[in-house]
Scaffold this motif. Structure first.
Motif, PDB file in Angstrom:
ATOM      1  N   ARG A 181       2.011  13.143  -9.504  1.00 29.28           N
ATOM      2  CA  ARG A 181       2.711  12.950 -10.779  1.00 29.28           C
ATOM      3  C   ARG A 181       4.130  13.525 -10.720  1.00 29.28           C
ATOM      4  O   ARG A 181       5.071  12.961 -11.301  1.00 29.28           O
ATOM      5  N   HIS A 182       4.275  14.662 -10.058  1.00 32.93           N
ATOM      6  CA  HIS A 182       5.613  15.254  -9.927  1.00 32.93           C
ATOM      7  C   HIS A 182       6.570  14.281  -9.241  1.00 32.93           C
ATOM      8  O   HIS A 182       7.703  14.071  -9.695  1.00 32.93           O
ATOM      9  N   ASP A 185       7.283  11.341 -11.563  1.00 29.42           N
ATOM     10  CA  ASP A 185       8.198  11.723 -12.631  1.00 29.42           C
ATOM     11  C   ASP A 185       9.645  11.780 -12.146  1.00 29.42           C
ATOM     12  O   ASP A 185      10.586  11.582 -12.936  1.00 29.42           O
TER      13      ASP A 185
END
Length: 347
Positions: A181-182, A185
């Motif tokens: 997810r990092h 993002d």
């Protein structure tokens, strides 16, 4: 056996005080000296004979009344080639010191299961307990330890832990989701994953977390970007090099451990790529060297010291005859942000 069996009580349970070596020998169809050798972990007993005796001991729930365990905590590793093992040893030693236990280390040189010699030595030493790290004891070995009331705890099991075997791990799936997810993002979509052997639950969970995060973001996983690698620098270098040579290479790579990430760093250097300007990298473990990498590595922190301590505390509790609140303990992972990740460079 029938309800009138003189070796059982009225509820079908064992009358512990009535089960002698002679009775065990009679039930197993062997001699009393053979039973004694099995109980003491000595050599010179055929495997089939040993299994017959162990079957009887298991059937009757036999636990030998020991004169006392040695003040030793056995710690078994499949390999001792990285700081990963040292962090776990630190956690175990912290607890062992408080309880005046010595720590004995065994390295299996890459093998997952200890050999016969180790088993016999441990049974002869009668330690307070055994912690198997990234290792796998056979059902027979587990039975032999249980028969002699030697507690066993598995840390990061390489196979699915038996329900009754206490084990310690980390939230690997969540860690995989968080790392991916990092990168998502930041704007990455061509995200590669270097996994470890997927037959190991911790590696499979990290890979599953990566896939779950990609799926939730509507970012299809390109099969060419997923590699099953080895958990060493060499694996990261080899598979990282292959990934960077693809016609459409990844803009980010998530690795199953920090050693692989270090190999990816070298693959990028050899390819003339800069981290994070040309390639973002996320590791897993947060070993001490990662903060000194160039650039410092963004990684998922696995609480290795705390995991070792948790396993040792479980051993102490079991050795004291206490019931465990949980047989499976999973400690939380967390993303440690450093300088190895950035938004993808426009092509």
């Amino acid at each position: 056996m029938t309800a009138s069996d003189p070796h059982r009580d009225g509820e079908g349970g064992l009358r512990r005080q009535g089960l002698t070596i002679a009775k065990i020998a009679n039930l197993a169809g062997v001699s009393a000296p053979t039973v004694s050798r099995v109980l003491n972990g000595q050599a010179g007993v055929a495997l089939s004979t040993r299994q017959r005796v162990e079957d009887v001991l298991r059937e009757y729930g036999y636990r030998r009344r020991e004169s006392g365990s040695a003040a030793i905590l056995e710690l078994v590793f499949h390999a001792l080639e990285s700081l990963w093992a040292l962090e776990i040893i630190r956690g175990v030693e912290q607890v062992a010191r408080k309880h005046e236990l010595a720590v004995v280390l065994t390295e299996m040189q890459g093998r997952l299961t200890p050999g016969k010699a180790w088993t016999e030595q441990v049974l002869a030493r009668r330690p307070t307990g055994v912690i198997a790290v990234f290792s796998e004891l056979t059902v027979q070995q587990q039975s032999q330890l249980a028969t002699r009331s030697i507690p066993l705890v598995v840390l990061d099991p390489t196979g699915e832990p038996l329900h009754e075997t206490p084990s310690v791990g980390a939230t690997n799936w969540t860690g995989g989701v968080t790392a991916t997810r990092h990168l998502l993002d930041l704007g990455h979509r061509r995200i590669a994953m270097l996994s470890g052997p997927v037959q190991w639950p911790c590696c499979r969970a990290r890979l599953d977390g990566y896939r779950a995060a990609m799926d939730a973001a509507g970012a299809p996983v390109d099969p060419d970007l997923v590699r099953i690698s080895t958990l060493y620098v060499e694996g990261g270098l080899r598979d990282g090099t292959d990934l960077l040579r693809l016609p459409d290479p990844p803009t980010a790579i998530f690795t199953a451990n920090d050693l692989q990430a270090l190999g990816v760093y070298e693959a990028a250097r050899q390819a003339g790529l800069r981290i994070p300007e040309d390639l973002s990298v996320v590791g897993f473990d947060d070993l001490p060297f990662t903060q000194w990498a160039g650039p410092a590595l963004t990684t998922v922190r696995q609480p290795l010291v705390q995991m070792g301590a948790a396993a040792a505390k479980m051993i102490v509790a079991l050795a004291n005859g206490e019931e465990l609140e949980q047989h499976r303990v999973e400690l939380a992972t967390a993303l440690t942000l450093r300088q190895s990740t950035a938004p993808p460079r426009r092509r």
